[in-house]
Design a protein around this motif. Structure first.
Motif, mmCIF file in Angstrom:
data_model
loop_
_atom_site.group_PDB
_atom_site.id
_atom_site.type_symbol
_atom_site.label_atom_id
_atom_site.label_comp_id
_atom_site.label_asym_id
_atom_site.label_seq_id
_atom_site.Cartn_x
_atom_site.Cartn_y
_atom_site.Cartn_z
ATOM 1 N N GLY A 10 5.093 3.630 2.231
ATOM 2 C CA GLY A 10 3.910 2.774 2.095
ATOM 3 C C GLY A 10 4.220 1.502 1.321
ATOM 4 O O GLY A 10 3.785 0.412 1.702
ATOM 5 N N GLY A 11 4.990 1.640 0.237
ATOM 6 C CA GLY A 11 5.342 0.481 -0.567
ATOM 7 C C GLY A 11 6.167 -0.532 0.200
ATOM 8 O O GLY A 11 5.958 -1.748 0.078
ATOM 9 N N ALA A 12 7.107 -0.045 0.994
ATOM 10 C CA ALA A 12 7.946 -0.948 1.787
ATOM 11 C C ALA A 12 7.105 -1.703 2.827
ATOM 12 O O ALA A 12 7.293 -2.906 3.029
ATOM 13 N N ILE A 13 6.158 -1.016 3.446
ATOM 14 C CA ILE A 13 5.307 -1.664 4.449
ATOM 15 C C ILE A 13 4.357 -2.661 3.791
ATOM 16 O O ILE A 13 4.158 -3.771 4.293
ATOM 17 N N ALA A 14 3.791 -2.285 2.647
ATOM 18 C CA ALA A 14 2.908 -3.209 1.921
ATOM 19 C C ALA A 14 3.679 -4.455 1.501
ATOM 20 O O ALA A 14 3.187 -5.588 1.642
ATOM 21 N N ALA A 15 4.887 -4.275 0.981
ATOM 22 C CA ALA A 15 5.704 -5.409 0.544
ATOM 23 C C ALA A 15 6.057 -6.314 1.726
ATOM 24 O O ALA A 15 5.975 -7.547 1.623
ATOM 25 N N HIS A 59 -1.321 1.565 10.515
ATOM 26 C CA HIS A 59 -2.455 0.641 10.504
ATOM 27 C C HIS A 59 -2.435 -0.070 9.154
ATOM 28 O O HIS A 59 -2.574 0.573 8.112
ATOM 29 N N VAL A 60 -2.234 -1.391 9.181
ATOM 30 C CA VAL A 60 -2.190 -2.201 7.964
ATOM 31 C C VAL A 60 -3.497 -2.976 7.850
ATOM 32 O O VAL A 60 -3.942 -3.602 8.817
ATOM 33 N N SER A 108 -3.754 12.375 8.577
ATOM 34 C CA SER A 108 -3.135 11.075 8.306
ATOM 35 C C SER A 108 -2.741 10.939 6.839
ATOM 36 O O SER A 108 -3.167 11.717 5.985
ATOM 37 N N ILE A 109 -1.915 9.917 6.594
ATOM 38 C CA ILE A 109 -1.494 9.557 5.244
ATOM 39 C C ILE A 109 -2.133 8.212 4.936
ATOM 40 O O ILE A 109 -2.120 7.299 5.771
ATOM 41 N N ALA A 110 -2.682 8.076 3.735
ATOM 42 C CA ALA A 110 -3.279 6.816 3.292
ATOM 43 C C ALA A 110 -2.516 6.333 2.066
ATOM 44 O O ALA A 110 -2.377 7.068 1.086
ATOM 45 N N PHE A 111 -2.031 5.106 2.135
ATOM 46 C CA PHE A 111 -1.314 4.478 1.027
ATOM 47 C C PHE A 111 -2.111 3.252 0.595
ATOM 48 O O PHE A 111 -2.591 2.494 1.442
ATOM 49 N N TYR A 112 -2.232 3.072 -0.715
ATOM 50 C CA TYR A 112 -2.959 1.920 -1.251
ATOM 51 C C TYR A 112 -2.125 1.210 -2.295
ATOM 52 O O TYR A 112 -1.517 1.848 -3.157
ATOM 53 N N ARG A 113 -2.107 -0.118 -2.206
ATOM 54 C CA ARG A 113 -1.447 -0.949 -3.217
ATOM 55 C C ARG A 113 -2.440 -2.011 -3.660
ATOM 56 O O ARG A 113 -3.002 -2.728 -2.825
ATOM 57 N N PRO A 114 -2.664 -2.140 -4.965
ATOM 58 C CA PRO A 114 -3.569 -3.178 -5.453
ATOM 59 C C PRO A 114 -3.074 -4.578 -5.078
ATOM 60 O O PRO A 114 -1.871 -4.841 -5.073
ATOM 61 N N ILE A 115 -4.011 -5.436 -4.763
ATOM 62 C CA ILE A 115 -3.729 -6.850 -4.541
ATOM 63 C C ILE A 115 -4.190 -7.569 -5.805
ATOM 64 O O ILE A 115 -5.369 -7.500 -6.170
ATOM 65 N N ILE A 116 -3.253 -8.230 -6.446
ATOM 66 C CA ILE A 116 -3.525 -8.944 -7.687
ATOM 67 C C ILE A 116 -3.328 -10.438 -7.432
ATOM 68 O O ILE A 116 -2.365 -10.828 -6.779
ATOM 69 N N ILE A 164 -2.787 1.205 3.994
ATOM 70 C CA ILE A 164 -1.837 1.495 5.083
ATOM 71 C C ILE A 164 -2.013 2.952 5.470
ATOM 72 O O ILE A 164 -1.958 3.842 4.602
ATOM 73 N N ARG A 165 -2.252 3.194 6.751
ATOM 74 C CA ARG A 165 -2.465 4.552 7.237
ATOM 75 C C ARG A 165 -1.504 4.837 8.379
ATOM 76 O O ARG A 165 -1.240 3.986 9.205
ATOM 77 N N TRP A 166 -1.033 6.072 8.403
ATOM 78 C CA TRP A 166 -0.189 6.510 9.509
ATOM 79 C C TRP A 166 -0.399 7.991 9.745
ATOM 80 O O TRP A 166 -0.875 8.703 8.864
#
Length: 168
Positions: A10-15, A59-60, A108-116, A164-166
């Motif tokens: 998730g972190g790699a996709i968010a980045a 899904h981003v 599904s898997i849900a990944f969240y990264r804060p947007i600052i 991000i979900r997959w």
């Protein structure tokens, strides 16, 4: 996959998604300034997140409690994560310390990264009116998003979440 692997994915996709979006916006800013970048973002941001979704088979999405476009409205789980982040901030946690989260949601898997809000570039379209928010960009934003609530931010503020979900 264990939790560490899910966080890494998730972190790699968010980045990568953030990098793609910010690079394109920086280029648009150079090409035509904040008002051009605001108009460009209206069209390009959804295409970039859709492209990243396709490339990674996920899904981003970007979501927030203060929306610019209705297509970024949070679903129930995203809203819970947003409310949790806002509560933590209200209790004194600095936004930069919120950290990533991963959840197993049924199939599904849900990944969240804060947007600052970390870059001055962001403030040209999301800053304080009369201060950091570019007036020409603000006019474009008001025209395209009459119900816009995504302004008034300062450096370091919590803007929302990468979601991000997959499939599991």
């Amino acid at each position: 996959m264990d939790e560490g692997q899910l966080m890494e994915k998730g972190g790699a996709i968010a980045a990568a998604s953030f990098s793609a979006l910010s690079a394109r916006l920086a280029l648009a800013m150079e090409e035509g300034g904040p008002s051009y970048a605001a108009a460009f973002c209206t069209i390009a941001a959804p295409l970039i997140t859709d492209s990243m979704s396709g490339v990674h088979g996920v899904h981003v999405k970007r979501t927030s409690d203060r929306l610019r476009g209705p297509h970024n409205a949070p679903d129930t789980h995203e809203k819970e994560r947003l409310n949790e982040a806002l509560l933590r901030i209200a209790q004194g946690t600095p936004p930069a310390e919120l950290g990533d989260q991963v959840f197993v949601l049924g199939d599904s898997i849900a990944f969240y990264r804060p947007i600052i809000i970390a870059m001055p570039l962001c403030l040209a379209c999301h800053g304080e009116p009369g201060e950091t928010l570019d007036s020409a960009a603000h006019a474009v934003i008001r025209e395209r998003y009459p119900a816009d609530a995504a302004i008034g931010y300062r450096p370091g503020d919590f803007r929302g979440l990468w979601s991000i979900r997959w499939p599991r």
